[in-house]
Design an enzyme around this catalytic site. Sequence first.
Site, PDB file in Angstrom:
ATOM      1  N   GLY A  71       0.804  -1.215   0.000  1.00  0.00           N
ATOM      2  CA  GLY A  71       0.000   0.000   0.000  1.00  0.00           C
ATOM      3  C   GLY A  71       0.840   1.269   0.000  1.00  0.00           C
ATOM      4  N   THR A  72       1.876   1.286   0.804  1.00  0.00           N
ATOM      5  CA  THR A  72       2.688   2.499   0.915  1.00  0.00           C
ATOM      6  C   THR A  72       3.347   2.830  -0.418  1.00  0.00           C
ATOM      7  OG1 THR A  72       3.077   2.010   3.237  1.00  0.00           O
ATOM      8  CG2 THR A  72       4.598   3.565   2.198  1.00  0.00           C
ATOM      9  N   ASN A 150      -8.870   3.562   7.921  1.00  0.00           N
ATOM     10  CA  ASN A 150      -8.327   2.400   8.637  1.00  0.00           C
ATOM     11  C   ASN A 150      -8.655   2.395  10.130  1.00  0.00           C
ATOM     12  OD1 ASN A 150      -6.435   4.576   7.847  1.00  0.00           O
ATOM     13  ND2 ASN A 150      -5.159   3.722   9.461  1.00  0.00           N
ATOM     14  N   GLN A 178      -7.969  -0.476   2.800  1.00  0.00           N
ATOM     15  CA  GLN A 178      -8.884  -1.086   3.772  1.00  0.00           C
ATOM     16  C   GLN A 178     -10.202  -1.538   3.157  1.00  0.00           C
ATOM     17  OE1 GLN A 178      -8.141  -2.059   6.705  1.00  0.00           O
ATOM     18  NE2 GLN A 178      -6.228  -0.958   7.070  1.00  0.00           N
ATOM     19  N   SER A 198      -3.391  -3.399  -0.822  1.00  0.00           N
ATOM     20  CA  SER A 198      -2.288  -4.064  -0.151  1.00  0.00           C
ATOM     21  C   SER A 198      -2.674  -5.504   0.177  1.00  0.00           C
ATOM     22  CB  SER A 198      -1.971  -3.302   1.140  1.00  0.00           C
ATOM     23  OG  SER A 198      -1.044  -4.032   1.909  1.00  0.00           O
ATOM     24  N   GLY A 199      -1.817  -6.461  -0.211  1.00  0.00           N
ATOM     25  CA  GLY A 199      -2.148  -7.878  -0.039  1.00  0.00           C
ATOM     26  C   GLY A 199      -2.387  -8.293   1.400  1.00  0.00           C
ATOM     27  N   HIS A 200      -1.583  -7.761   2.326  1.00  0.00           N
ATOM     28  CA  HIS A 200      -1.662  -8.306   3.689  1.00  0.00           C
ATOM     29  C   HIS A 200      -2.899  -7.870   4.451  1.00  0.00           C
ATOM     30  CE1 HIS A 200      -0.057  -4.946   6.342  1.00  0.00           C
ATOM     31  NE2 HIS A 200       0.311  -4.493   5.171  1.00  0.00           N
ATOM     32  N   THR A 236      12.540  -7.670 -10.954  1.00  0.00           N
ATOM     33  CA  THR A 236      11.997  -9.029 -11.056  1.00  0.00           C
ATOM     34  C   THR A 236      10.815  -9.191 -10.108  1.00  0.00           C
ATOM     35  OG1 THR A 236      14.163  -9.852 -11.669  1.00  0.00           O
ATOM     36  CG2 THR A 236      12.579 -11.485 -10.857  1.00  0.00           C
ATOM     37  N   CYS A 324       2.211   6.042  21.060  1.00  0.00           N
ATOM     38  CA  CYS A 324       3.180   6.585  22.002  1.00  0.00           C
ATOM     39  C   CYS A 324       4.464   6.895  21.241  1.00  0.00           C
ATOM     40  CB  CYS A 324       3.442   5.552  23.078  1.00  0.00           C
ATOM     41  SG  CYS A 324       4.333   6.217  24.465  1.00  0.00           S
TER      42      CYS A 324
HETATM   43  N1  PLP Z   1      -3.187   2.826   3.567  1.00  0.00           N
HETATM   44  C1  PLP Z   1      -4.005   2.397   4.527  1.00  0.00           C
HETATM   45  C2  PLP Z   1      -5.386   2.964   4.623  1.00  0.00           C
HETATM   46  C3  PLP Z   1      -3.564   1.434   5.453  1.00  0.00           C
HETATM   47  O1  PLP Z   1      -4.395   1.023   6.409  1.00  0.00           O
HETATM   48  C4  PLP Z   1      -2.251   0.915   5.319  1.00  0.00           C
HETATM   49  C5  PLP Z   1      -1.728  -0.043   6.304  1.00  0.00           C
HETATM   50  O2  PLP Z   1      -2.076  -0.012   7.479  1.00  0.00           O
HETATM   51  C6  PLP Z   1      -1.442   1.384   4.272  1.00  0.00           C
HETATM   52  C7  PLP Z   1      -1.939   2.345   3.423  1.00  0.00           C
HETATM   53  C8  PLP Z   1      -0.048   0.880   4.075  1.00  0.00           C
HETATM   54  O3  PLP Z   1      -0.043  -0.389   3.447  1.00  0.00           O
HETATM   55  P1  PLP Z   1       1.253  -1.315   3.493  1.00  0.00           P
HETATM   56  O4  PLP Z   1       1.389  -1.808   4.893  1.00  0.00           O
HETATM   57  O5  PLP Z   1       0.969  -2.425   2.522  1.00  0.00           O
HETATM   58  O6  PLP Z   1       2.405  -0.488   3.058  1.00  0.00           O
END
Ligand code: PLP
Length: 385
Positions: A71-72, A150, A178, A198-200, A236, A324
Site C-alpha cells: 500500500g505504501t 483504517n 482497507q 495491499s495484499g496483507h 523481477t 506513544c
Molecule cells: N493505507 C491504509 C489505509 C492502510 O491502512 C495501510 C496499512 O495499514 C497502508 C496504506 C499501508 O499499506 P502497506 O502496509 O501495505 O504499506
Amino acid sequence: MQTIYFDNNATTKVAEEVLEEMKPFFCELYGNPSSMHTFGGQTGQRIRHAREQVAALLGCDPSEIIFTSGGTESDNAAIKGVLAAYPGRRKIITTRVEHPAVLTACRELENHGYTIVELGVDKTGQIDLTELEKNLDDNTVLVTIMYANNETGVIFPIDRITGMVAEKNIVFHTDAVQAVGKIPLNLAKSNIDLLSLSGHKLHAPKGIGVLYTRKGTRIAPFIVGGHQEAGRRAGTENVPAIIGLGKACELAAKNIETENKKVKFLRDKLENALLKNSPDSRLNGDKKNRLPNTTNISFEFIEGEAILLMLDKFGICASSGSACTSGSLEPSHVLRAMGVPFTAAHGSIRFSLSRYNTEQEVDYTIEKLPGIINRLRQLSPFVAK
Ligand code: PLP
C-alpha cells in the site's frame, strides 16, 4: 493461551489456500518470468493468471494492474507519478484523515513548492463535499482521498467525489487498502483513475500490493530498470506473493457477501454489548457508512494503551487510536480531526474482525472487557471517585 485476533486492519492471517498456492513457487517453479525458456515462461503464465484474478475482484482490465510492494509504495507511486506527468500544476487535495502513506507523502511535497489542501471531516468522520468543490481549480493536479478509513472504517462517498473531480479533468487517486476484499468494488463503472491496495489486508502475504491505473491515465514510471509491469515498476517480480495475492482476490470475490454478513454480525454483537456494558463509552465514526469489520470505541478518562495491555493478558489483540511517540502520547490524528475530545481520543480502541473470528471469541471479549474498564477507571485520576 488462545490468541483472539481483532486487529485485522493492521494485518491479516495468510489464508491456508493462499499459502498452498504459493508453495510451489519457492523451490519448484522458481524460474524468472522474463526468461526465454519454458521453465521461466510457466511463472510468467501464472503471473498473468494472478493479474486476471486481481482484475476480476476490482472489475477492471488485467492490463490496468501494476504489482507493487504494498500500500505504501502504491500510494507514493500514484502521487509522485501523477505530479511528474503534469509538471505545470501544483495543487493537491487530500483529507486530514488519510493514512500516513498519503499524508506524509503530500506534506513532504509542500517543501517542493506544492500547495496541499487537507479537507477536514465532521464528527462522524465524513468530508464536506462543498469544501472539496470549492477547492477544485485549474492548478489542481490530483485529488487523493481514501476509500475507507483504517481507524474508524468510515467509507467516503467515492462515486460522488469522483463525479465532481472528473468534471474538472483532474486525476483522482484513492487509497483503498482497507476497502478491497471487504466491500464490493467495480472500477469499470467508476471514475477512479488510480487505486492502491495491499495484499496483507486481505489474507495474502505482506510485501505485495497493486496500483490500479486506469487505461489512459498519465503517470510517470516510478521504478525504472527492466521492462516489468509495462516499464512502470521495474524489477523481477515477487512471484510467490503475486500468486498469493491472486488467490486471495479470488477467494474474496467468491465469498465477499457471505463473509460480510458474518463479520458484520460479530462486529455488531461486540460493539453493542461493549457500548451497553461500559459506562462513558462512545462509538467513533459513521455508524451507517462504514466497513462491516471495524468498530472504534472510546472509553472516556482512561488510556487506550492500558486497555490494550490488559486485553493482551487475556490473549485479545486489538489496537489503540493513540500512538506513544518519543515519550509523549499523541492521540490519533483521525479522531482529533473528527473533534473527538482529548479524554475520549486517548481511550479509543479499534477492533477489526475477519472471516476467521468466531462468536465464542466475541462472547469472551464481551465478558472480559467491562471488568478491565472498571478496574482502570478506579485507577484513573480523571474520574471523580
Ligand atoms: N493505507 C491504509 C489505509 C492502510 O491502512 C495501510 C496499512 O495499514 C497502508 C496504506 C499501508 O499499506 P502497506 O502496509 O501495505 O504499506
